[in-house]
Write a protein that holds these residues in place. Sequence first.
Motif, short mmCIF file in Angstrom:
data_model
loop_
_atom_site.label_atom_id
_atom_site.label_comp_id
_atom_site.label_asym_id
_atom_site.label_seq_id
_atom_site.Cartn_x
_atom_site.Cartn_y
_atom_site.Cartn_z
N PRO A 95 -19.52 5.67 -50.22
CA PRO A 95 -18.37 5.66 -49.32
C PRO A 95 -18.74 6.43 -48.06
O PRO A 95 -19.63 7.27 -48.09
CB PRO A 95 -17.29 6.41 -50.09
CG PRO A 95 -17.82 6.66 -51.45
CD PRO A 95 -19.30 6.54 -51.38
N GLY A 96 -18.08 6.14 -46.97
CA GLY A 96 -18.38 6.84 -45.72
C GLY A 96 -18.17 8.34 -45.84
O GLY A 96 -17.29 8.80 -46.55
N ILE A 97 -19.01 9.06 -45.16
CA ILE A 97 -18.83 10.52 -45.15
C ILE A 97 -17.90 10.85 -43.99
O ILE A 97 -18.13 10.46 -42.87
CB ILE A 97 -20.19 11.23 -44.96
CG1 ILE A 97 -21.15 10.84 -46.08
CG2 ILE A 97 -20.01 12.74 -44.92
CD1 ILE A 97 -22.56 11.37 -45.93
N HIS A 98 -16.83 11.52 -44.26
CA HIS A 98 -15.84 11.82 -43.21
C HIS A 98 -14.96 12.97 -43.67
O HIS A 98 -15.12 13.49 -44.76
CB HIS A 98 -14.97 10.59 -42.97
CG HIS A 98 -14.30 10.15 -44.23
ND1 HIS A 98 -13.04 10.53 -44.54
CD2 HIS A 98 -14.78 9.47 -45.28
CE1 HIS A 98 -12.75 10.06 -45.75
NE2 HIS A 98 -13.79 9.42 -46.22
N LYS A 99 -14.01 13.34 -42.87
CA LYS A 99 -13.12 14.45 -43.21
C LYS A 99 -12.12 14.01 -44.28
O LYS A 99 -11.43 13.03 -44.12
CB LYS A 99 -12.36 14.90 -41.96
CG LYS A 99 -11.98 16.35 -41.96
CD LYS A 99 -11.51 16.76 -40.57
CE LYS A 99 -10.30 17.66 -40.66
NZ LYS A 99 -9.04 17.01 -40.31
N GLN A 123 -19.52 10.39 -35.69
CA GLN A 123 -19.60 10.46 -37.16
C GLN A 123 -21.04 10.37 -37.64
O GLN A 123 -21.40 10.96 -38.66
CB GLN A 123 -18.79 9.32 -37.79
CG GLN A 123 -17.40 9.76 -38.21
CD GLN A 123 -16.66 8.59 -38.83
OE1 GLN A 123 -16.45 7.57 -38.19
NE2 GLN A 123 -16.27 8.74 -40.07
N ASP A 124 -21.85 9.64 -36.90
CA ASP A 124 -23.27 9.56 -37.24
C ASP A 124 -23.94 10.92 -37.09
O ASP A 124 -24.78 11.30 -37.90
CB ASP A 124 -23.99 8.54 -36.33
CG ASP A 124 -23.69 7.10 -36.75
OD1 ASP A 124 -23.10 6.90 -37.82
OD2 ASP A 124 -24.06 6.19 -35.99
N ILE A 125 -23.53 11.64 -36.06
CA ILE A 125 -24.10 12.97 -35.83
C ILE A 125 -23.78 13.88 -37.02
O ILE A 125 -24.62 14.58 -37.53
CB ILE A 125 -23.59 13.57 -34.50
CG1 ILE A 125 -24.10 12.70 -33.33
CG2 ILE A 125 -24.05 15.03 -34.34
CD1 ILE A 125 -23.55 13.06 -31.98
N PHE A 126 -22.52 13.79 -37.48
CA PHE A 126 -22.09 14.58 -38.63
C PHE A 126 -22.94 14.24 -39.86
O PHE A 126 -23.43 15.12 -40.56
CB PHE A 126 -20.60 14.32 -38.91
CG PHE A 126 -20.11 14.92 -40.19
CD1 PHE A 126 -19.90 16.29 -40.30
CD2 PHE A 126 -19.86 14.12 -41.29
CE1 PHE A 126 -19.46 16.85 -41.48
CE2 PHE A 126 -19.42 14.67 -42.49
CZ PHE A 126 -19.21 16.04 -42.58
N ILE A 127 -23.12 12.95 -40.10
CA ILE A 127 -23.89 12.52 -41.29
C ILE A 127 -25.34 12.98 -41.17
O ILE A 127 -25.92 13.50 -42.11
CB ILE A 127 -23.84 10.98 -41.46
CG1 ILE A 127 -22.40 10.53 -41.72
CG2 ILE A 127 -24.76 10.54 -42.61
CD1 ILE A 127 -22.20 9.02 -41.68
N LEU A 128 -25.91 12.82 -39.96
CA LEU A 128 -27.32 13.20 -39.78
C LEU A 128 -27.53 14.70 -39.96
O LEU A 128 -28.57 15.12 -40.45
CB LEU A 128 -27.82 12.72 -38.41
CG LEU A 128 -27.97 11.19 -38.31
CD1 LEU A 128 -28.34 10.76 -36.90
CD2 LEU A 128 -28.99 10.67 -39.31
#
Length: 323
Positions: free
Chosen positions: A85-89, A125-130
């Motif tokens: 699942p997507g990583i998010h808040k 959001q990509d920055i957060f995941i990376l």
Amino acid sequence: MGRRFSLPTSSPRKASCKIRGMAQTVFRSGYVSIIGRPNVGKSTLLNLIVGAKIAIITDKPQTTRNRILGIKNLPEAQAIFLDTPGIHKPPKLMNKIMVKTAMQATSGMDIIIFLTQVQRKVHPQDIFILKCLCRAKCPVLLAINKCDLLPKHPEIDIENITQRYQSLLDFRETFHISALENRNVDALLESVIGLLPEGPMYYPQETVTDLSEEFILAEIVREKLMMLTQQELPYSTGVVVESIEEQEKGDQTLVRIHATIYVERSSQKIIVIGKNGQMLKRAGTLARKDMETMLGLHVFLKLFVKVRERWTENKTILKRMGL
Ligand code: GDP
Ligand code: MG
């Protein structure tokens, strides 16, 4: 598009070894996690690689709730894929479980594919995941998906955007792919196989998933509902398969499947059922056809819709959904 950017920074593991003068191919196996924000095409890629419909695909973000195990079996290797699942808040309990699952999916992995899509800028959001992936102890591959859209977007400088991503993480290799049109996915898979460690066959060769039949059937129903309902039915639509019964009818086998669709509000129930029950009927027909293809048998599908306020916070229901 279609070309690889960087070559592996370390030499790939030896592909074969010699045993008593005979060339013997080494068997490779391991776990590969596909990580990316919602809607970039993780499920599409997984289904393409595994060659079976395992993960549901919709154009609405966040339809993937589970860790979905898809297994690619080759004569010389077995790659076990996780669709995360997507990583998010996380705002709700269910989302907390989803994020936890996603983060767990990075540990114990042999390879991580970070999937993103063609876009003008690096997505926040990509920055957060990376940032999370910087701690990964295994090789991380960059795959930029939806490259089939590039001709329609001359303003997107793919070389530039690729470099921006590469500046955020030391990717082992980079690929420009289209999961939809099956472009360059072979090259990605080849690289994945080459990076897998030597290992045993974890699952029997014909296995493509370790998900239960109930779960896959429920996901098919959910996919059709998400696809057909124009209104947002966010995380509040859940499907539980109550029973699967086989019945002999003459020389044919009929499979009776009963499923409950959970929604949070009666307004959502109205959407799911539709005018004169048309929505539910159409979703049921489409789902039944997919189920018949999957099972190779005739299917009788019965769907119920139940309103359960805050079912997304009800642990019993979540458990029955396999979460
Ligand atoms: P996920 O949320 O990351 O699992 O994304 P999905 O696999 O569910 O795909 C989200 C949407 O993107 C769907 O509408 C897909 O059809 C679409 N999609 C996936 N891959 C591609 C691709 O390579 N090109 C284009 N144009 N669309 C794609
Ligand atoms: Mg998905």
